[in-house]
Design a protein around this motif. Sequence first.
Motif, short mmCIF file in Angstrom:
data_model
loop_
_atom_site.label_atom_id
_atom_site.label_comp_id
_atom_site.label_asym_id
_atom_site.label_seq_id
_atom_site.Cartn_x
_atom_site.Cartn_y
_atom_site.Cartn_z
N ALA A 2 17.61 -5.44 -8.14
CA ALA A 2 17.02 -5.05 -6.85
C ALA A 2 16.32 -3.69 -6.98
CB ALA A 2 18.09 -5.00 -5.76
N GLU A 3 16.98 -2.74 -7.65
CA GLU A 3 16.36 -1.43 -7.85
C GLU A 3 15.10 -1.53 -8.69
OE1 GLU A 3 19.46 0.94 -9.60
OE2 GLU A 3 20.17 1.64 -7.66
N THR A 4 15.14 -2.32 -9.75
CA THR A 4 13.98 -2.48 -10.62
C THR A 4 12.80 -3.03 -9.84
OG1 THR A 4 15.36 -2.77 -12.58
CG2 THR A 4 13.11 -3.60 -12.71
N LEU A 5 13.02 -4.07 -9.05
CA LEU A 5 11.94 -4.67 -8.26
C LEU A 5 11.43 -3.69 -7.21
CD1 LEU A 5 13.41 -8.26 -7.78
CD2 LEU A 5 11.47 -7.62 -9.23
N LEU A 6 12.34 -3.08 -6.47
CA LEU A 6 11.95 -2.18 -5.38
C LEU A 6 11.31 -0.90 -5.90
CD1 LEU A 6 11.96 -1.69 -2.33
CD2 LEU A 6 14.25 -0.70 -2.59
N ILE A 54 10.18 3.70 2.99
CA ILE A 54 11.06 4.82 2.63
C ILE A 54 11.57 5.50 3.89
CG2 ILE A 54 11.12 7.11 1.56
CD1 ILE A 54 9.19 5.90 -0.60
N SER A 55 10.72 5.69 4.87
CA SER A 55 11.13 6.32 6.14
C SER A 55 12.19 5.49 6.86
CB SER A 55 9.92 6.51 7.06
OG SER A 55 9.01 7.40 6.50
N GLN A 56 12.16 4.18 6.68
CA GLN A 56 13.11 3.29 7.34
C GLN A 56 14.44 3.16 6.61
OE1 GLN A 56 11.18 -0.51 7.71
NE2 GLN A 56 9.65 0.23 9.15
N LEU A 57 14.52 3.65 5.37
CA LEU A 57 15.72 3.44 4.57
C LEU A 57 17.02 3.90 5.25
CD1 LEU A 57 14.48 4.17 0.94
CD2 LEU A 57 15.00 1.95 1.98
N PRO A 58 17.05 5.05 5.93
CA PRO A 58 18.31 5.43 6.57
C PRO A 58 18.79 4.43 7.63
CG PRO A 58 16.87 7.34 6.41
CD PRO A 58 16.05 6.13 6.03
N GLN A 59 17.86 3.71 8.25
CA GLN A 59 18.22 2.74 9.29
C GLN A 59 18.44 1.33 8.75
OE1 GLN A 59 15.30 4.79 9.84
NE2 GLN A 59 16.69 6.28 10.77
N SER A 99 10.43 -6.62 0.09
CA SER A 99 10.84 -5.24 -0.17
C SER A 99 11.94 -4.77 0.78
CB SER A 99 9.65 -4.31 -0.07
OG SER A 99 8.67 -4.68 -1.00
N TYR A 100 11.85 -5.13 2.04
CA TYR A 100 12.88 -4.71 3.00
C TYR A 100 14.22 -5.35 2.64
CZ TYR A 100 15.24 -3.51 7.33
OH TYR A 100 16.13 -3.00 8.25
N GLN A 101 14.21 -6.64 2.33
CA GLN A 101 15.45 -7.31 1.95
C GLN A 101 16.01 -6.74 0.64
OE1 GLN A 101 15.38 -11.61 2.01
NE2 GLN A 101 14.07 -11.63 3.83
N LEU A 102 15.13 -6.37 -0.29
CA LEU A 102 15.59 -5.75 -1.53
C LEU A 102 16.25 -4.41 -1.23
CD1 LEU A 102 12.57 -6.57 -3.85
CD2 LEU A 102 14.91 -7.46 -4.08
N SER A 154 0.84 -1.20 0.00
CA SER A 154 0.00 0.00 0.00
C SER A 154 0.88 1.25 0.00
CB SER A 154 -0.90 0.01 1.24
OG SER A 154 -0.10 0.19 2.41
N ALA A 155 0.28 2.39 -0.27
CA ALA A 155 1.02 3.66 -0.22
C ALA A 155 1.56 3.89 1.19
CB ALA A 155 0.12 4.81 -0.65
N GLU A 156 0.79 3.54 2.19
CA GLU A 156 1.24 3.69 3.58
C GLU A 156 2.47 2.82 3.85
OE1 GLU A 156 -0.64 2.12 7.58
OE2 GLU A 156 -1.68 3.95 6.94
N GLU A 157 2.43 1.57 3.39
CA GLU A 157 3.57 0.67 3.58
C GLU A 157 4.78 1.17 2.81
OE1 GLU A 157 1.33 -3.63 4.16
OE2 GLU A 157 1.44 -2.76 2.14
N ALA A 158 4.57 1.72 1.62
CA ALA A 158 5.67 2.25 0.82
C ALA A 158 6.33 3.43 1.53
CB ALA A 158 5.16 2.67 -0.56
N ASN A 159 5.54 4.34 2.05
CA ASN A 159 6.10 5.49 2.76
C ASN A 159 6.80 5.07 4.04
OD1 ASN A 159 5.61 7.80 1.10
ND2 ASN A 159 3.42 7.59 1.57
#
Length: 160
Positions: free
Chosen positions: A132-136, A67-72, A97-100, A59-64
């Motif tokens: 990985a970028e293409t999938l994510l 993204i918010s978790q990417l720095p960690q 998605s997280y593993q990607l 979902s859009a919420e899960e995607a955001n």
Amino acid sequence: MTVGELVMHESAGVCRVTGETNLEGLPGAYYVLTPLYLNDATFYTPKESQRVKIRPVMSAEEANELISQLPQVQPLVFEGANDQKLRCAAVLKSGDSYQLAQLAKTLYQDQLRRSRQNRRSGIADTTALKKAETLLFGELASALGLEYGDVLAYIEQHLK
């Protein structure tokens, strides 16, 4: 899954379910999947398969949230070239998605490190990073209603 639904296929990335069919000589029914980011491709995936991973697009919420978790996100640590090869393949096949994101971050950081040393990444690493970028990015684009090419700018803006 229903016709028209967007799903995440383990190797094709984001696909639209365009129908169901039976394939001559093969048992069971198959989903007909059309990838959004692969031109002129169609995948036939068994409806009752435990081997091929298909799941709803986040979902859009899960995607955001992702993204918010990417720095960690912690990069993966490999115990040699063979471990890297096997784990890259497993992550790419997982569709998680997280593993990607972990894999992409790991390979991107390695690419930067090599570039600073005037060295190039190997073809296997470059290929795995692109996949990985293409999938994510494909899933993030679909979840957020963005064009694929706008995902990186969206991530950068979101993290500011």
